[in-house]
Design a protein around this motif. Sequence first.
Motif, PDB file in Angstrom:
ATOM      1  N   GLN A  35       0.806  -1.219   0.000  1.00 49.70           N
ATOM      2  CA  GLN A  35       0.000   0.000   0.000  1.00 49.70           C
ATOM      3  C   GLN A  35       0.842   1.274   0.000  1.00 49.70           C
ATOM      4  N   HIS A  99      -8.100   3.582   4.558  1.00 51.34           N
ATOM      5  CA  HIS A  99      -9.494   3.198   4.377  1.00 51.34           C
ATOM      6  C   HIS A  99      -9.589   1.677   4.377  1.00 51.34           C
ATOM      7  N   THR A 100     -10.817   1.164   4.316  1.00 57.40           N
ATOM      8  CA  THR A 100     -11.034  -0.280   4.417  1.00 57.40           C
ATOM      9  C   THR A 100     -10.185  -1.067   3.410  1.00 57.40           C
ATOM     10  N   ALA A 101     -10.162  -0.609   2.149  1.00 59.66           N
ATOM     11  CA  ALA A 101      -9.432  -1.348   1.125  1.00 59.66           C
ATOM     12  C   ALA A 101      -7.916  -1.282   1.331  1.00 59.66           C
ATOM     13  N   ILE A 102      -7.469  -0.320   2.122  1.00 57.87           N
ATOM     14  CA  ILE A 102      -6.040  -0.231   2.450  1.00 57.87           C
ATOM     15  C   ILE A 102      -5.750  -1.118   3.662  1.00 57.87           C
ATOM     16  N   ARG A 103      -6.659  -1.081   4.645  1.00 59.09           N
ATOM     17  CA  ARG A 103      -6.455  -1.900   5.843  1.00 59.09           C
ATOM     18  C   ARG A 103      -6.531  -3.397   5.546  1.00 59.09           C
ATOM     19  N   SER A 104      -7.257  -3.775   4.482  1.00 59.30           N
ATOM     20  CA  SER A 104      -7.375  -5.198   4.190  1.00 59.30           C
ATOM     21  C   SER A 104      -6.103  -5.754   3.543  1.00 59.30           C
ATOM     22  N   ARG A 105      -5.239  -4.885   3.039  1.00 62.27           N
ATOM     23  CA  ARG A 105      -3.997  -5.347   2.404  1.00 62.27           C
ATOM     24  C   ARG A 105      -2.754  -4.967   3.215  1.00 62.27           C
TER      25      ARG A 105
ATOM     26  N   THR B  48     -11.270  -0.278  -7.083  1.00 62.88           N
ATOM     27  CA  THR B  48     -11.532  -1.226  -5.998  1.00 62.88           C
ATOM     28  C   THR B  48     -12.246  -2.482  -6.497  1.00 62.88           C
ATOM     29  N   GLN B  54     -12.261  -9.602   0.183  1.00 64.32           N
ATOM     30  CA  GLN B  54     -11.803  -8.382   0.844  1.00 64.32           C
ATOM     31  C   GLN B  54     -11.586  -7.282  -0.198  1.00 64.32           C
ATOM     32  N   PRO B  55     -11.986  -6.054   0.120  1.00 65.05           N
ATOM     33  CA  PRO B  55     -11.774  -4.980  -0.850  1.00 65.05           C
ATOM     34  C   PRO B  55     -10.282  -4.687  -1.025  1.00 65.05           C
ATOM     35  N   ALA B  56      -9.885  -4.461  -2.255  1.00 67.83           N
ATOM     36  CA  ALA B  56      -8.479  -4.152  -2.526  1.00 67.83           C
ATOM     37  C   ALA B  56      -8.418  -3.173  -3.692  1.00 67.83           C
ATOM     38  N   ARG B  57      -7.428  -2.285  -3.626  1.00 68.67           N
ATOM     39  CA  ARG B  57      -7.161  -1.395  -4.748  1.00 68.67           C
ATOM     40  C   ARG B  57      -6.439  -2.231  -5.812  1.00 68.67           C
ATOM     41  N   LEU B  60      -2.904  -1.384  -6.731  1.00 68.71           N
ATOM     42  CA  LEU B  60      -1.820  -1.580  -5.766  1.00 68.71           C
ATOM     43  C   LEU B  60      -1.484  -3.056  -5.578  1.00 68.71           C
ATOM     44  N   HIS B 112     -18.996  -4.661  -0.230  1.00 65.19           N
ATOM     45  CA  HIS B 112     -18.301  -5.209   0.944  1.00 65.19           C
ATOM     46  C   HIS B 112     -18.901  -4.654   2.230  1.00 65.19           C
ATOM     47  N   GLU B 128     -17.226   4.532   5.586  1.00 66.17           N
ATOM     48  CA  GLU B 128     -16.686   3.408   4.822  1.00 66.17           C
ATOM     49  C   GLU B 128     -16.498   3.747   3.345  1.00 66.17           C
ATOM     50  N   SER B 130     -15.524   6.607   2.311  1.00 69.22           N
ATOM     51  CA  SER B 130     -14.648   7.776   2.206  1.00 69.22           C
ATOM     52  C   SER B 130     -13.357   7.473   1.438  1.00 69.22           C
ATOM     53  N   GLY B 131     -13.072   6.202   1.197  1.00 66.03           N
ATOM     54  CA  GLY B 131     -11.878   5.857   0.425  1.00 66.03           C
ATOM     55  C   GLY B 131     -12.107   5.906  -1.070  1.00 66.03           C
TER      56      GLY B 131
END
Lengths: 269, 163
Positions: A35, A99-105, B48, B54-57, B60, B112, B128, B130-131
Amino acid sequence: MKCAPFDYVRAGSVEEVVKVLAGSDGDGKILAGGQSLVPVLALRMARPSVLVDVNRIPGLGAIRPVDGAVEVGALARHSALVAQTHHPLLAEAATWIGHTAIRSRGTAGGSIAHADPSAELPVVAVGTGATVSVAGPEGVRTTTAEELFVSALVTSLGEDEMITSIRFPQPERWGFAEFARRHGDFALVMALVAEVDGAVRVTIGGVGAVPARAAEAEQVLAAGGTAREAAAAAAAGIEPTADLHGSVPFRRAMAAEMVRRACARAGID
Amino acid sequence: MDVTFSVNGERVSLDVEPRRTLADALREDCGLTGTHLGCEHGVCGACTVLVDGQPARACLMFGVQADGCSVTTVEGLEGEDGELHPLQEAFVEHHGLQCGFCTPGMLMSALHLLDTDPGAGRETIREEMSGNICRCTGYQGIVDAVEAAGAALRGDADGPSSS
């Protein structure tokens, strides 16, 4: 906005990571949650020739209580830190990460190794007196968080070393406070007040090159001073720089306020 | 480098360069252009997707890292006969999009969220989501849409909860 080419190694063990790093002449990088590293690669601020992916190494993501502390494996995700109940301070601090998608990785080991002074886990590590296990060619050594952080994004880790776990002592009481423009952004300033082994430690992040103990504020509290007096001492002891997000007086005022709030949350008036 | 993973339940095998992001692998190699790339450095949230739930960018993660994983993209939302997912319905209904560029990421983040917290109220939804950055709507319609979709998925005939 595309990364430069690199060789990719999916490591199966910590030993393999160390071996690959040692063989890459200092041009190898560990890929954990990615990240922070992947944006750096995408912006071509770094062009390592080898990326060693540690995500598949078994057993590195454990979070477990060990006498008076919690040992967090390098691959523990921020979302797992939020969800665990062994170390409430870690859980609270981790809710502030991205954010959630950052915390999950994103991972605990990655955050510590990246050593961003505005990141939450380095502040908790310094603020609780955490110790860090580091694997290298000579085996595993232990260092302290304070010795690890050298400057912004610079650590004392060798080019062929890898963090395997971080041991966060359990504070007797604590308060954490952070100010960011929007929740999820990197902090402009954050403060942690934690009593560890009977001593109250005050740690500030986001205003210097590394998360730093506010010695003056700690002395004020040890001498029975108030939270406001400690906050004033902490703010006087820092040397923030101005940028787009805030002037020096603003950052100083915010630092004082975050220390005051962290004191209040730790039960110190 | 050879990788095999599943996308929306379908198994795909690809030969991808290590530096290819998962987002590019999905778009360029799988032809799934629903996943949008905005900033390409993990800030905007447009790309996303869900990786193993699980949500992921997707900008990245590298495609090679998805080996053996189960990936869900916005294309996975529609029903068998092409009918819209309740979230998509709600976004249409509540003006949750204007240009639509951020929408795939918004939908996957919302999916999610409602999966893990079916009764999420407006504050939680705001927090949630906000990302994910949207430059058209001002977010109001998005929050309305996610709230309404939550109610629809709960089978709540009375509409959005007041929590």
